[in-house]
Design a protein around this motif. Structure first.
Motif, PDB file in Angstrom:
ATOM      1  N   TYR A 222     -11.150  -2.588   0.113  1.00  0.00           N
ATOM      2  CA  TYR A 222      -9.872  -2.742   0.424  1.00  0.00           C
ATOM      3  C   TYR A 222      -9.197  -3.514  -1.144  1.00  0.00           C
ATOM      4  CZ  TYR A 222      -9.826  -0.244   4.864  1.00  0.00           C
ATOM      5  OH  TYR A 222     -10.054   0.830   6.109  1.00  0.00           O
ATOM      6  N   ALA A 223     -10.056  -4.234  -0.626  1.00  0.00           N
ATOM      7  CA  ALA A 223      -9.248  -4.882  -2.537  1.00  0.00           C
ATOM      8  C   ALA A 223      -9.605  -4.168  -3.624  1.00  0.00           C
ATOM      9  CB  ALA A 223     -10.268  -6.510  -2.586  1.00  0.00           C
ATOM     10  N   PHE A 224     -10.935  -3.828  -4.034  1.00  0.00           N
ATOM     11  CA  PHE A 224     -11.187  -2.982  -4.691  1.00  0.00           C
ATOM     12  C   PHE A 224      -9.832  -1.400  -4.823  1.00  0.00           C
ATOM     13  CE2 PHE A 224     -13.534   1.042  -6.878  1.00  0.00           C
ATOM     14  CZ  PHE A 224     -12.371   0.728  -8.552  1.00  0.00           C
ATOM     15  N   LEU A 225      -9.469  -0.770  -3.770  1.00  0.00           N
ATOM     16  CA  LEU A 225      -9.136   0.205  -3.666  1.00  0.00           C
ATOM     17  C   LEU A 225      -6.980  -0.337  -3.975  1.00  0.00           C
ATOM     18  CD1 LEU A 225      -8.016   3.430  -2.763  1.00  0.00           C
ATOM     19  CD2 LEU A 225      -8.322   2.264  -0.270  1.00  0.00           C
ATOM     20  N   GLU A 226      -6.990  -1.509  -3.480  1.00  0.00           N
ATOM     21  CA  GLU A 226      -5.495  -1.991  -3.616  1.00  0.00           C
ATOM     22  C   GLU A 226      -5.328  -1.871  -4.475  1.00  0.00           C
ATOM     23  OE1 GLU A 226      -2.756  -5.212  -1.813  1.00  0.00           O
ATOM     24  OE2 GLU A 226      -4.749  -5.050  -0.986  1.00  0.00           O
ATOM     25  N   ARG A 227      -6.189  -2.011  -5.831  1.00  0.00           N
ATOM     26  CA  ARG A 227      -5.347  -3.072  -7.058  1.00  0.00           C
ATOM     27  C   ARG A 227      -5.522  -1.453  -7.934  1.00  0.00           C
ATOM     28  NH1 ARG A 227      -9.954  -7.073  -6.870  1.00  0.00           N
ATOM     29  NH2 ARG A 227     -11.323  -4.559  -7.900  1.00  0.00           N
ATOM     30  N   ILE A 228      -6.550  -0.943  -7.527  1.00  0.00           N
ATOM     31  CA  ILE A 228      -6.486   0.746  -7.871  1.00  0.00           C
ATOM     32  C   ILE A 228      -4.873   1.359  -7.639  1.00  0.00           C
ATOM     33  CG2 ILE A 228      -6.895   3.250  -8.100  1.00  0.00           C
ATOM     34  CD1 ILE A 228      -9.841   2.056  -7.975  1.00  0.00           C
ATOM     35  N   LEU A 229      -4.527   1.037  -5.898  1.00  0.00           N
ATOM     36  CA  LEU A 229      -3.327   1.725  -5.961  1.00  0.00           C
ATOM     37  C   LEU A 229      -1.679   0.768  -6.412  1.00  0.00           C
ATOM     38  CD1 LEU A 229      -4.434   2.807  -2.261  1.00  0.00           C
ATOM     39  CD2 LEU A 229      -4.013   4.133  -3.607  1.00  0.00           C
ATOM     40  N   VAL A 230      -2.519  -0.189  -5.865  1.00  0.00           N
ATOM     41  CA  VAL A 230      -0.966  -1.434  -7.167  1.00  0.00           C
ATOM     42  C   VAL A 230      -0.564  -0.900  -8.470  1.00  0.00           C
ATOM     43  CG1 VAL A 230      -0.102  -3.822  -7.905  1.00  0.00           C
ATOM     44  CG2 VAL A 230      -1.251  -2.486  -4.976  1.00  0.00           C
ATOM     45  N   GLY A 231      -1.345  -0.548  -8.618  1.00  0.00           N
ATOM     46  CA  GLY A 231      -1.077   0.249 -10.327  1.00  0.00           C
ATOM     47  C   GLY A 231      -0.954   1.678 -10.370  1.00  0.00           C
ATOM     48  N   LEU A 232      -1.017   2.627  -8.945  1.00  0.00           N
ATOM     49  CA  LEU A 232      -0.114   3.391  -9.523  1.00  0.00           C
ATOM     50  C   LEU A 232       1.457   2.955  -9.317  1.00  0.00           C
ATOM     51  CD1 LEU A 232      -3.611   5.599  -8.269  1.00  0.00           C
ATOM     52  CD2 LEU A 232      -2.720   5.162 -10.645  1.00  0.00           C
ATOM     53  N   GLY A 233       1.302   2.296  -8.108  1.00  0.00           N
ATOM     54  CA  GLY A 233       2.890   2.120  -7.765  1.00  0.00           C
ATOM     55  C   GLY A 233       3.159   2.504  -6.093  1.00  0.00           C
ATOM     56  N   TRP A 234       2.427   1.814  -6.041  1.00  0.00           N
ATOM     57  CA  TRP A 234       1.745   2.034  -4.107  1.00  0.00           C
ATOM     58  C   TRP A 234       1.727   0.416  -3.883  1.00  0.00           C
ATOM     59  CZ3 TRP A 234       1.179   5.650  -0.805  1.00  0.00           C
ATOM     60  CH2 TRP A 234       1.094   7.134  -1.253  1.00  0.00           C
ATOM     61  N   GLU A 235       2.820   0.139  -2.873  1.00  0.00           N
ATOM     62  CA  GLU A 235       2.684  -1.329  -2.238  1.00  0.00           C
ATOM     63  C   GLU A 235       2.250  -1.335  -1.188  1.00  0.00           C
ATOM     64  OE1 GLU A 235       7.285  -1.934  -2.509  1.00  0.00           O
ATOM     65  OE2 GLU A 235       7.307  -2.074  -4.779  1.00  0.00           O
ATOM     66  N   ARG A 236       1.282  -2.335  -0.755  1.00  0.00           N
ATOM     67  CA  ARG A 236       1.808  -2.539   0.813  1.00  0.00           C
ATOM     68  C   ARG A 236       2.265  -3.139   1.550  1.00  0.00           C
ATOM     69  NH1 ARG A 236      -3.123  -6.006   2.300  1.00  0.00           N
ATOM     70  NH2 ARG A 236      -2.432  -5.150   4.621  1.00  0.00           N
ATOM     71  N   TYR A 237       2.543  -1.921   2.779  1.00  0.00           N
ATOM     72  CA  TYR A 237       2.938  -1.546   4.043  1.00  0.00           C
ATOM     73  C   TYR A 237       2.331  -2.755   4.995  1.00  0.00           C
ATOM     74  CZ  TYR A 237       6.321   0.838   6.999  1.00  0.00           C
ATOM     75  OH  TYR A 237       7.551   0.482   8.236  1.00  0.00           O
ATOM     76  N   TYR A 238       3.821  -3.678   5.179  1.00  0.00           N
ATOM     77  CA  TYR A 238       3.656  -4.803   6.465  1.00  0.00           C
ATOM     78  C   TYR A 238       4.379  -4.397   7.656  1.00  0.00           C
ATOM     79  CZ  TYR A 238       1.088  -7.518   2.730  1.00  0.00           C
ATOM     80  OH  TYR A 238       0.241  -6.988   1.318  1.00  0.00           O
ATOM     81  N   ASP A 239       5.156  -3.682   8.068  1.00  0.00           N
ATOM     82  CA  ASP A 239       5.464  -3.370   8.723  1.00  0.00           C
ATOM     83  C   ASP A 239       5.084  -2.703   9.732  1.00  0.00           C
ATOM     84  OD1 ASP A 239       7.665  -5.154   8.127  1.00  0.00           O
ATOM     85  OD2 ASP A 239       8.496  -3.708   6.815  1.00  0.00           O
ATOM     86  N   GLY A 240       3.877  -1.661  10.219  1.00  0.00           N
ATOM     87  CA  GLY A 240       3.616  -0.900  10.794  1.00  0.00           C
ATOM     88  C   GLY A 240       2.483  -1.361  11.690  1.00  0.00           C
ATOM     89  N   ASP A 241       1.548  -0.436  11.886  1.00  0.00           N
ATOM     90  CA  ASP A 241       0.520  -1.232  13.072  1.00  0.00           C
ATOM     91  C   ASP A 241      -0.428  -2.020  12.601  1.00  0.00           C
ATOM     92  OD1 ASP A 241      -1.804  -1.388  14.851  1.00  0.00           O
ATOM     93  OD2 ASP A 241      -1.632   0.579  15.110  1.00  0.00           O
ATOM     94  N   PRO A 242      -0.448  -3.238  13.257  1.00  0.00           N
ATOM     95  CA  PRO A 242      -1.249  -4.184  12.808  1.00  0.00           C
ATOM     96  C   PRO A 242      -3.013  -4.062  12.578  1.00  0.00           C
ATOM     97  CG  PRO A 242      -0.480  -5.120  14.959  1.00  0.00           C
ATOM     98  CD  PRO A 242       0.139  -3.822  14.561  1.00  0.00           C
ATOM     99  N   ASP A 243      -3.108  -2.944  12.933  1.00  0.00           N
ATOM    100  CA  ASP A 243      -4.476  -2.169  12.961  1.00  0.00           C
ATOM    101  C   ASP A 243      -4.964  -1.812  11.955  1.00  0.00           C
ATOM    102  OD1 ASP A 243      -5.500  -3.828  15.710  1.00  0.00           O
ATOM    103  OD2 ASP A 243      -4.712  -2.067  17.284  1.00  0.00           O
ATOM    104  N   LEU A 244      -4.395  -1.856  11.437  1.00  0.00           N
ATOM    105  CA  LEU A 244      -3.954  -0.031  10.049  1.00  0.00           C
ATOM    106  C   LEU A 244      -3.483  -1.442   8.758  1.00  0.00           C
ATOM    107  CD1 LEU A 244      -2.484   2.601  11.289  1.00  0.00           C
ATOM    108  CD2 LEU A 244      -5.082   2.035  11.063  1.00  0.00           C
ATOM    109  N   TYR A 245      -4.516  -1.156   7.218  1.00  0.00           N
ATOM    110  CA  TYR A 245      -4.524  -1.346   6.615  1.00  0.00           C
ATOM    111  C   TYR A 245      -3.572   0.105   5.818  1.00  0.00           C
ATOM    112  CZ  TYR A 245      -5.756  -4.065   2.171  1.00  0.00           C
ATOM    113  OH  TYR A 245      -6.134  -4.587   0.904  1.00  0.00           O
ATOM    114  N   GLN A 246      -1.865  -0.282   5.181  1.00  0.00           N
ATOM    115  CA  GLN A 246      -1.192   0.045   5.089  1.00  0.00           C
ATOM    116  C   GLN A 246      -0.303   0.339   3.646  1.00  0.00           C
ATOM    117  OE1 GLN A 246       1.510   0.381   8.586  1.00  0.00           O
ATOM    118  NE2 GLN A 246       0.443   2.245   8.889  1.00  0.00           N
ATOM    119  N   PHE A 247      -0.425   1.129   2.975  1.00  0.00           N
ATOM    120  CA  PHE A 247       0.617   1.651   1.768  1.00  0.00           C
ATOM    121  C   PHE A 247       1.795   2.279   1.877  1.00  0.00           C
ATOM    122  CE2 PHE A 247      -3.979   0.297   0.918  1.00  0.00           C
ATOM    123  CZ  PHE A 247      -3.973  -0.745  -0.087  1.00  0.00           C
TER     124      PHE A 247
END
Length: 109
Positions: free
Chosen positions: A45-70
């Motif tokens: 997920y660290a690698f995926l997050e770097r790519i997604l952030v570069g594409l304008g996606w942001e982590r979403y923290y207000d949702g389900d704690p069992d999910l990793y969301q963008f």
């Protein structure tokens, strides 16, 4: 000729390695998510997050704690992934491919 004869969908066929076929039947063919610009396989997920952030996606923290969301401010899209990367599957991969066109591709391992 060795193996097991299997009857499925009205057809008999010889399966030479029934354990391998049974494993594929339960889990499907293993897939991998490939980042097209670099040709690298997404293996964390660290690698995926770097790519997604570069594409304008942001982590979403207000949702389900069992999910990793963008999410992206410019769209209504939300990418939801299981928190445990070992549960990251082809459905999650295709969701990413659809929401980030021409950036990722799903391939058989």
């Amino acid at each position: 000729m060795s193996g097991v004869w299997v009857f499925k969908n009205g057809v008999f066929r010889l399966v030479e390695n029934p354990q391998a076929e049974a494993s594929e039947g339960r889990h499907g063919k293993r897939k991998m998510l490939v980042h097209l610009p670099t040709g690298e396989v997404v293996n964390s997920y660290a690698f995926l997050e770097r790519i997604l952030v570069g594409l304008g996606w942001e982590r979403y923290y207000d949702g389900d704690p069992d999910l990793y969301q963008f999410h992206k401010h410019s769209s209504i899209d939300l990418i939801s992934l299981p928190r445990d990367f070992s549960k990251f599957n082809s459905i999650n991969m295709y969701d990413i491919v659809v929401k980030t066109p021409n950036v990722f591709h799903v391939r058989d391992k």
